[in-house]
Design an enzyme around this catalytic site. Structure first.
Site, mmCIF file in Angstrom:
data_model
loop_
_atom_site.group_PDB
_atom_site.id
_atom_site.type_symbol
_atom_site.label_atom_id
_atom_site.label_comp_id
_atom_site.label_asym_id
_atom_site.label_seq_id
_atom_site.Cartn_x
_atom_site.Cartn_y
_atom_site.Cartn_z
ATOM 1 N N ARG A 22 0.852 -1.197 0.000
ATOM 2 C CA ARG A 22 0.000 0.000 0.000
ATOM 3 C C ARG A 22 0.886 1.245 0.000
ATOM 4 O O ARG A 22 1.945 1.273 0.643
ATOM 5 C CB ARG A 22 -0.911 0.009 1.232
ATOM 6 C CG ARG A 22 -1.877 1.193 1.234
ATOM 7 C CD ARG A 22 -2.709 1.243 2.504
ATOM 8 N NE ARG A 22 -3.557 2.438 2.504
ATOM 9 C CZ ARG A 22 -4.232 2.861 3.555
ATOM 10 N NH1 ARG A 22 -4.161 2.204 4.713
ATOM 11 N NH2 ARG A 22 -4.980 3.959 3.478
ATOM 12 N N HIS A 23 0.443 2.278 -0.683
ATOM 13 C CA HIS A 23 1.194 3.535 -0.754
ATOM 14 C C HIS A 23 1.379 4.159 0.624
ATOM 15 O O HIS A 23 0.670 3.843 1.588
ATOM 16 C CB HIS A 23 0.475 4.525 -1.674
ATOM 17 C CG HIS A 23 -0.866 4.944 -1.147
ATOM 18 N ND1 HIS A 23 -1.030 5.896 -0.168
ATOM 19 C CD2 HIS A 23 -2.116 4.539 -1.470
ATOM 20 C CE1 HIS A 23 -2.297 6.065 0.095
ATOM 21 N NE2 HIS A 23 -2.996 5.235 -0.674
ATOM 22 N N GLY A 24 2.321 5.105 0.704
ATOM 23 C CA GLY A 24 2.567 5.833 1.934
ATOM 24 C C GLY A 24 1.481 6.854 2.238
ATOM 25 O O GLY A 24 0.561 7.085 1.438
ATOM 26 N N GLU A 59 -1.896 13.594 2.869
ATOM 27 C CA GLU A 59 -2.644 14.485 3.759
ATOM 28 C C GLU A 59 -4.057 13.949 3.978
ATOM 29 O O GLU A 59 -4.605 14.025 5.076
ATOM 30 C CB GLU A 59 -2.703 15.888 3.154
ATOM 31 C CG GLU A 59 -3.401 16.898 4.053
ATOM 32 C CD GLU A 59 -3.374 18.305 3.480
ATOM 33 O OE1 GLU A 59 -4.466 18.828 3.178
ATOM 34 O OE2 GLU A 59 -2.268 18.854 3.347
ATOM 35 N N GLY A 60 -4.649 13.397 2.928
ATOM 36 C CA GLY A 60 -5.979 12.809 3.063
ATOM 37 C C GLY A 60 -6.012 11.686 4.078
ATOM 38 O O GLY A 60 -6.977 11.559 4.844
ATOM 39 N N ASN A 61 -4.965 10.861 4.098
ATOM 40 C CA ASN A 61 -4.891 9.788 5.089
ATOM 41 C C ASN A 61 -4.781 10.353 6.503
ATOM 42 O O ASN A 61 -5.400 9.839 7.432
ATOM 43 C CB ASN A 61 -3.689 8.887 4.827
ATOM 44 C CG ASN A 61 -3.794 8.101 3.547
ATOM 45 O OD1 ASN A 61 -2.817 7.939 2.823
ATOM 46 N ND2 ASN A 61 -4.971 7.595 3.225
ATOM 47 N N GLU A 107 -7.465 3.444 -6.916
ATOM 48 C CA GLU A 107 -8.379 3.263 -5.781
ATOM 49 C C GLU A 107 -9.830 3.471 -6.207
ATOM 50 O O GLU A 107 -10.125 4.014 -7.273
ATOM 51 C CB GLU A 107 -7.994 4.245 -4.660
ATOM 52 C CG GLU A 107 -8.815 4.174 -3.397
ATOM 53 C CD GLU A 107 -8.760 2.835 -2.690
ATOM 54 O OE1 GLU A 107 -9.460 1.912 -3.152
ATOM 55 O OE2 GLU A 107 -8.057 2.722 -1.667
#
Length: 199
Positions: free
Chosen positions: A7-9, A12-14, A76
């Site tokens: 999974r990507h790093g 800001e949304g995360n 996604e």
């Protein structure tokens, strides 16, 4: 064949727990630092990667010597009207309430529906697997999204688990094994094991 799904790093949304599907945002500073700290593998020759910036950047950090093959259908899920918002911001939205009560299986308004999303992801993954088998690869690496990984493993992963049981944090992933000779008749990923850092 060895399979590595990453999974990507963090973005800001995360950090703010936003629904970020079609939003094409880069890694945040914390995401870059975590990607670097969680290990890199300089021996991987090729990575199959989502076209989203957060996945491309993660792949460059974690597999610095790999050629990137961009697979548009690994992107996604499109959260439609929920995109860019948090659960708190949507708590009074009737469509959001219905979606959550359906275990997120109903279509997102102006977005994707879970089954259609999973079918898109798994078609893409199946194509990647077949290409890797044809090339006699001994390792297949994919850098994509949490939803993408959950879709792949809920269909092919063993032991069998439900979609959300395959959740994985940013910059983490799963290792698995695939029998190329059996994929046509028995497409499964065996010995699935979660990891937090690359060796």
């Amino acid at each position: 064949m060895d399979i590595i799904l990453v999974r990507h790093g963090k973005t800001e949304g995360n950090l703010f727990r936003r629904y970020s599907g079609r939003t094409d945002e880069p890694l945040c500073r914390e995401g870059v630092e975590h990607a670097k700290a969680s290990g890199a593998d300089q021996t991987v020759p090729r990575v199959y990667v989502s076209p989203m910036r957060r996945a491309l950047e993660t792949a460059r950090i974690k597999f610095p010597n790999a050629a990137q093959t961009v697979c548009p259908d690994l992107r996604e899920m499109d959260f439609g009207d929920f995109e860019g918002k948090t659960a708190d911001e949507l708590q009074n939205d009737a469509d959001y309430t219905k979606w959550v009560e359906s275990n997120c299986t109903l279509p997102c308004p102006n977005g994707e529906q879970m089954d259609a999303f999973a079918d898109r992801i798994c078609r893409a993954f199946d194509g990647i697997v077949r290409e890797s088998i044809e090339n006699n690869d001994n390792r297949l690496v994919v850098v994509a999204h949490g939803g993408s990984i959950m879709a792949i493993l809920s269909r092919y992963g063993r032991p069998e688990r439900q979609y959300y049981d395959w959740y994985v944090d940013n910059c983490c992933g799963y290792r698995a094994r695939l029998d190329g000779a059996a994929w046509e008749t028995e497409p499964v990923l065996s010995d699935c094991e979660k990891f937090e850092t690359l060796p």
